[in-house]
Design a protein around this motif. Structure first.
Motif, PDB file in Angstrom:
ATOM      1  N   THR A   1       0.855  -1.192   0.000  1.00 46.21           N
ATOM      2  CA  THR A   1       0.000   0.000   0.000  1.00 46.21           C
ATOM      3  C   THR A   1       0.888   1.237   0.000  1.00 46.21           C
ATOM      4  N   SER A   2       0.518   2.231  -0.791  1.00 48.19           N
ATOM      5  CA  SER A   2       1.308   3.464  -0.861  1.00 48.19           C
ATOM      6  C   SER A   2       1.309   4.165   0.495  1.00 48.19           C
TER       7      SER A   2
ATOM      8  N   ARG B   1      -3.164   3.984  -2.978  1.00 49.23           N
ATOM      9  CA  ARG B   1      -2.928   3.055  -4.079  1.00 49.23           C
ATOM     10  C   ARG B   1      -2.467   1.715  -3.505  1.00 49.23           C
ATOM     11  N   HIS B   2      -2.915   0.659  -4.148  1.00 49.70           N
ATOM     12  CA  HIS B   2      -2.647  -0.689  -3.661  1.00 49.70           C
ATOM     13  C   HIS B   2      -2.004  -1.498  -4.797  1.00 49.70           C
TER      14      HIS B   2
ATOM     15  N   PHE C   1       6.682   7.606  -6.530  1.00 45.44           N
ATOM     16  CA  PHE C   1       6.740   6.200  -6.914  1.00 45.44           C
ATOM     17  C   PHE C   1       8.183   5.736  -7.099  1.00 45.44           C
ATOM     18  N   ILE C   2       9.048   6.596  -7.627  1.00 45.05           N
ATOM     19  CA  ILE C   2      10.474   6.256  -7.711  1.00 45.05           C
ATOM     20  C   ILE C   2      11.019   5.957  -6.319  1.00 45.05           C
ATOM     21  N   LYS C   3      10.662   6.781  -5.346  1.00 43.03           N
ATOM     22  CA  LYS C   3      11.125   6.580  -3.976  1.00 43.03           C
ATOM     23  C   LYS C   3      10.625   5.240  -3.424  1.00 43.03           C
ATOM     24  N   LEU C   4       9.355   4.948  -3.652  1.00 41.17           N
ATOM     25  CA  LEU C   4       8.788   3.687  -3.189  1.00 41.17           C
ATOM     26  C   LEU C   4       9.459   2.501  -3.883  1.00 41.17           C
ATOM     27  N   LEU C   5       9.686   2.635  -5.159  1.00 39.11           N
ATOM     28  CA  LEU C   5      10.342   1.584  -5.932  1.00 39.11           C
ATOM     29  C   LEU C   5      11.750   1.322  -5.415  1.00 39.11           C
TER      30      LEU C   5
END
Length: 323
Positions: free
Chosen positions: A68-69, A74-75, A169-173
């Protein structure tokens, strides 16, 4: 945030490429064009039929991670396809596939067996936790950039679709997804690859130009170049490939993508846009140790370019021929 388990090599070159100004000169005057009569698009909410994950494979094993973000909006469902074949000495090549639900839907057992007969990569499908091909709201946020200090970008035709979350999203990735997806796997960290189509292609380009050390091989299909006033081409003008790092970029686009214009058509012709991508590839190819090229997907429209570009990327990574 919650997390649950469930090429080419390059050469040194002396070419001089186009500047962003030259690239922009290839574009039509209008940055944004809408059709006078909107045509109905595909139903992205239609559930996908059972695919390679549900059916199983003789040559690949699968595992899933759910995420989960950080903002809870977002999931994700991250599917990791792991070759049963023993890895090479340096480890498997991992390739990250944006729009992972749609990407997996385009692959069959014959594709997995073709890669198994060559050098099978680990496939890391970055999907959303839905049975549909796309989560159009989530992907528009995750895959599109904004400028520093800029507010979220709103799609006038679909106000519920916001853009501008690519850096999040780059950070999460980088900080979560890659670590979890590659856990306990023998990975060749010098050959990480990423593929994306449409907004996904835009995300791959934005990541290349702002975080070039994150991946080594970049596969860009039908990118939404005109997003936010051609922001990604401004980023290209500032781009520097890391010294003494070998990598490759493959830009791809169909030559029939604008025959049906949609809300993201930029008003140009296919030739103008493809000339623009060819000029960009020429410029990237001038960087030492970075091999870049552009390939026209003949006779293909925007949707069909997804499957073909994916097969080309996997062929390039594995050394197999996928049709």
């Amino acid at each position: 945030m919650t997390l649950h388990p469930a090429c080419n090599h390059t050469r040194r070159k002396m070419l001089k490429g186009a500047t962003t100004g030259a690239l922009l000169s290839l574009l039509p005057g209008a940055l944004w064009s809408l059709p006078t009569a909107a045509r109905p698009g595909p139903d992205f909410n239609q559930p996908l039929p059972p695919g390679i994950v549900e059916k199983g494979s003789e040559v690949y094993d699968f595992r899933e991670h759910r995420l989960t973000s950080p903002d809870g909006q977002r999931h994700y469902r991250i599917t990791v396809a792991i070759p049963r074949k023993a890895p090479p000495e340096a480890g498997y090549t991992p390739i990250y596939l944006l729009d992972g639900n749609a990407a997996l839907a385009e692959l069959g057992e014959q594709d997995l067996k073709a890669m198994d007969a060559a050098m099978p990569p680990v496939l890391i499908a970055l999907g959303y936790d839905t049975d549909a091909r796309f989560d159009v709201e989530a992907r528009q946020w995750d895959y599109t950039p904004k400028r520093p200090g800029q507010d979220a970008i709103i799609n006038d035709r679909h106000p519920e679709r916001r853009g501008g979350g690519a850096d999040d999203f780059i950070k999460l990735l980088n900080e979560d997804i890659m670590k979890e997806a590659e856990q306990d796997l023998p990975i060749d960290t010098s050959r990480r690859a990423i593929w994306g189509h449409s907004f996904g292609g835009l995300f791959v380009m934005h990541t290349l130009f702002t975080r070039p050390a994150l991946f080594d091989h970049w596969y860009v299909a039908s990118p939404t170049l005109h997003w936010n006033g051609y922001q990604v081409l401004e980023e290209a003008d500032r781009f520097q490939w890391p010294p003494e790092r070998r990598g490759s970029v493959l830009l791809m686009r169909g030559d029939a993508e604008l025959k049906r214009r949609g809300p993201y058509a930029n008003g140009g012709s296919d030739k103008q846009i493809n000339d623009q991508l060819a000029a960009l590839a020429h410029r990237l190819d001038s960087a030492p140790d970075l091999d870049a090229r552009f390939e026209v997907l003949e006779g293909l429209g925007h949707g069909a370019a997804l499957a073909r570009s994916l097969k080309l990327a996997l062929s390039d990574v594995s050394g197999a021929t996928l049709s």
